[in-house]
Design a protein around this motif. Structure first.
Motif, PDB file in Angstrom:
ATOM      1  N   ILE A  44     -51.862 -43.773 -21.077  1.00  0.00           N
ATOM      2  CA  ILE A  44     -52.804 -43.079 -20.199  1.00  0.00           C
ATOM      3  C   ILE A  44     -52.338 -41.658 -19.913  1.00  0.00           C
ATOM      4  N   ASP A  45     -53.281 -40.718 -19.958  1.00  0.00           N
ATOM      5  CA  ASP A  45     -52.996 -39.349 -19.545  1.00  0.00           C
ATOM      6  C   ASP A  45     -53.247 -39.215 -18.050  1.00  0.00           C
ATOM      7  N   LYS A  51     -52.776 -36.605 -23.884  1.00  0.00           N
ATOM      8  CA  LYS A  51     -53.841 -36.435 -24.875  1.00  0.00           C
ATOM      9  C   LYS A  51     -53.585 -35.213 -25.745  1.00  0.00           C
ATOM     10  N   SER A  52     -53.170 -34.115 -25.137  1.00  0.00           N
ATOM     11  CA  SER A  52     -52.939 -32.886 -25.906  1.00  0.00           C
ATOM     12  C   SER A  52     -51.785 -33.066 -26.875  1.00  0.00           C
TER      13      SER A  52
ATOM     14  N   PHE B  97     -53.435 -22.779 -16.838  1.00  0.00           N
ATOM     15  CA  PHE B  97     -53.042 -24.187 -16.712  1.00  0.00           C
ATOM     16  C   PHE B  97     -53.082 -24.609 -15.239  1.00  0.00           C
ATOM     17  N   ALA B  98     -54.174 -24.226 -14.566  1.00  0.00           N
ATOM     18  CA  ALA B  98     -54.298 -24.508 -13.141  1.00  0.00           C
ATOM     19  C   ALA B  98     -54.784 -25.928 -12.872  1.00  0.00           C
ATOM     20  N   ALA B  99     -54.854 -26.767 -13.895  1.00  0.00           N
ATOM     21  CA  ALA B  99     -55.206 -28.171 -13.694  1.00  0.00           C
ATOM     22  C   ALA B  99     -54.269 -29.027 -14.530  1.00  0.00           C
ATOM     23  N   GLN B 100     -53.811 -30.136 -13.968  1.00  0.00           N
ATOM     24  CA  GLN B 100     -53.115 -31.123 -14.793  1.00  0.00           C
ATOM     25  C   GLN B 100     -53.975 -32.383 -14.863  1.00  0.00           C
ATOM     26  N   CYS B 101     -54.036 -33.160 -13.774  1.00  0.00           N
ATOM     27  CA  CYS B 101     -54.919 -34.332 -13.828  1.00  0.00           C
ATOM     28  C   CYS B 101     -56.377 -33.912 -13.647  1.00  0.00           C
ATOM     29  N   GLY B 102     -56.625 -32.770 -12.986  1.00  0.00           N
ATOM     30  CA  GLY B 102     -57.969 -32.224 -12.895  1.00  0.00           C
ATOM     31  C   GLY B 102     -58.811 -32.758 -11.745  1.00  0.00           C
ATOM     32  N   ARG B 137     -51.980 -32.245  -6.231  1.00  0.00           N
ATOM     33  CA  ARG B 137     -50.750 -33.016  -6.314  1.00  0.00           C
ATOM     34  C   ARG B 137     -49.893 -32.620  -7.521  1.00  0.00           C
ATOM     35  N   CYS B 138     -50.509 -31.946  -8.508  1.00  0.00           N
ATOM     36  CA  CYS B 138     -49.802 -31.743  -9.784  1.00  0.00           C
ATOM     37  C   CYS B 138     -49.182 -30.367  -9.959  1.00  0.00           C
ATOM     38  N   THR B 139     -49.923 -29.316  -9.610  1.00  0.00           N
ATOM     39  CA  THR B 139     -49.561 -27.988 -10.117  1.00  0.00           C
ATOM     40  C   THR B 139     -48.583 -27.216  -9.257  1.00  0.00           C
ATOM     41  N   GLY B 140     -48.420 -27.596  -7.965  1.00  0.00           N
ATOM     42  CA  GLY B 140     -47.633 -26.767  -7.071  1.00  0.00           C
ATOM     43  C   GLY B 140     -48.397 -25.536  -6.620  1.00  0.00           C
TER      44      GLY B 140
END
Lengths: 340, 160
Positions: A44-45, A51-52, B97-102, B137-140
């Protein structure tokens, strides 16, 4: 009130994967009739970039353009088995399974192309742009798309491949407790600067300088972003986050985002990351992946920096203003540990 | 339960829907209208991921009674791109890259879009203030702040 500056250092050797049970991951690769490739995974991503990275690995191994590869991680009911996204194992475990599956699919693709071109399969190569050609004679070529059409509609072949990553299960030696739970390690070192207000106990992180060795950074920008975001989360764990602030007493535990403390966009700090690339043996294209260790070393670095600033050694997380003030009172005042 | 018909404009298009009494805008937009861009994070107004613009002002979908948007203009991330052309905010979120999980991204985009509409030249502090109700929660946060500042500059037609 005095502001005391402190610097803390921490380093980490972090295991990739978890060998108990063999740590398997599977991947299936198949072509569509128009020569695109689908990679099916159950890994899972979560935003870490699975995925990338698996898409890059599959395209590289198949020898086709990145745009022609799709990764489907949607459903563990219909996808091949995977242990999961944990233990910093994704890039290494799943990446290796994808390479194995993509190699098998590539071989079938080249056999189908050889039959169409009436040449030996050993004489063929891919150009990475969607063509399969005779080595040294690129004018004798066929597109991947035409190859897939021929395989599907005239030759009756499935251009597909299966891959699994599995290592021998490591049992614990009953006499010594020895075992080999992992197959490689990633490494990092962190220097963290902060300041502590000895009247309020408040901590402000000023700057982080870190170096990470993650094998080859398969997607350097994503690695950097994961390290920066992960370090933020590490600092958050070190200074703010807890579900049981008076553990083992469960009282005053937060129940929503209003009460659960986290730093916000106003508490960001400068973080300089150096990524050292040393491709790892047995890892997919040398990549081990940053994983969980992007957060972990920040916790001891913060604890050491607080000690350096005011001489308070906190042995429980998070390091709250209350714990720092109690420590300062017990020591009879702030005791900075050395001038920088 | 009786349903109330309401009409509003969603991303420039007239929209009519029957809503349950007491239904919130987040539920109505996702379930009844089918706009899945806004996300259900906490349901109590603390995470910001269901942020939408109502008459240009940022509002939390989960705390807005659907019946109160009768006749008003609603904007969501669905209305940002111009055909295949992404909005500068979307483009610069991607490049930074301002999103990781989005999951926080739609809310961040809406908060940022509202800021840039009323203040085309925000300071870093004003950007921080504008997204302070949105949890990531992801990017800081840093890449998000950078992306918004660069988008502001791009929208003002300046090179950056």
């Amino acid at each position: 009130m005095t502001i005391h500056k402190g610097r803390g250092f921490a380093c980490i050797n972090y295991p990739i994967g978890m060998n108990l049970g063999g740590d398997p991951s599977q991947a299936l690769v198949h072509s569509t009739p128009d020569g695109k490739f689908m990679v099916s995974l159950s890994a899972i991503d979560l935003g870490q970039g699975m995925k990338s990275v698996t898409r890059q690995i599959a395209a590289e191994t198949l020898g086709v353009p990145l745009a022609d590869v799709y990764v489907d991680t949607a459903d563990s009911d219909s996808g091949p088995h995977d242990m999961g996204s944990f233990a910093s194992r994704g890039t290494h475990r799943v990446g290796n399974a994808v390479i194995q599956a993509a190699k098998e699919a590539r071989n079938v693709m080249l056999e189908a192309a050889a039959e169409e071109l009436e040449v030996s399969v050993n004489d063929l190569e891919t150009d990475g742009k969607g063509n399969i050609q005779v080595k040294g004679a690129p004018s004798r070529s066929i597109t991947v798309s035409d190859t897939a059409i021929a395989a599907q509609f005239s030759q009756g072949r499935t251009i597909s491949g299966r891959g699994i990553f599995l290592i021998p299960t490591s049992d614990v030696d009953p006499d010594t407790g020895e075992m080999t739970p992992v197959s490689c390690f990633a490494h990092a070192a962190v220097v963290l600067d902060l300041q502590v207000d000895d009247e309020t106990g408040e901590v402000e992180v000023l700057e982080i300088n870190s170096a990470y060795e993650v094998g080859r950074a398969l997607n350097p920008k994503m690695v950097e972003q994961q390290l920066i975001g992960g370090a933020w989360m590490g600092v958050s764990h070190a200074l703010y986050e807890t579900t049981e602030p008076y553990y083992p007493d469960r009282s005053h535990g937060p129940v929503d985002f209003n009460q659960y403390l986290m730093p916000g966009p106003g508490e960001v700090f400068n973080h300089n990351v150096a990524v050292l690339e040393r491709p790892a043996e047995g890892a997919p294209y040398g990549g081990k992946g940053p994983g969980e260790m992007c957060a972990n070393p920040l916790l001891p670095a913060v604890a050491n920096a607080v000690y350096n600033a005011v001489g308070v050694r906190c042995d429980a997380l998070p390091i709250t203003p209350e714990k720092i003030l109690r420590g300062i009172m017990a020591n009879g005042g702030a005791k900075p540990q050395g001038v920088r | 339960m009786s349903k109330t018909p309401i009409q509003f404009t969603l991303n420039g298009k007239p929209t009519s829907v029957f809503v349950n009494g007491g239904a919130n805008l987040l539920e109505v937009l996702r379930r009844d209208v089918g706009d899945m861009t806004l996300k259900y994070g906490c349901g109590q107004g603390t995470c910001g991921t269901c942020t939408v613009l109502i008459d240009g002002e940022p509002h939390l979908g989960c705390l807005t009674l659907a019946e109160t948007v009768e006749g008003r203009q609603i904007e969501t991330v669905n209305g940002m791109a111009d055909g295949p052309e992404l909005h500068p905010l979307q483009k610069l979120f991607m490049e930074n890259f301002a999103a990781q999980c989005g999951f926080c991204t739609p809310g961040m985009l809406m908060a940022a879009s509202s800021l840039l509409n009323r203040n085309p030249n925000p300071s870093r502090e004003e950007v921080v203030e504008a997204i302070s109700g949105n949890i990531c929660r992801c990017t800081g946060y840093e890449p998000i702040i950078d992306a918004i500042l660069q988008a502001a500059s791009s929208l003002r037609g300046r090179a950056f």
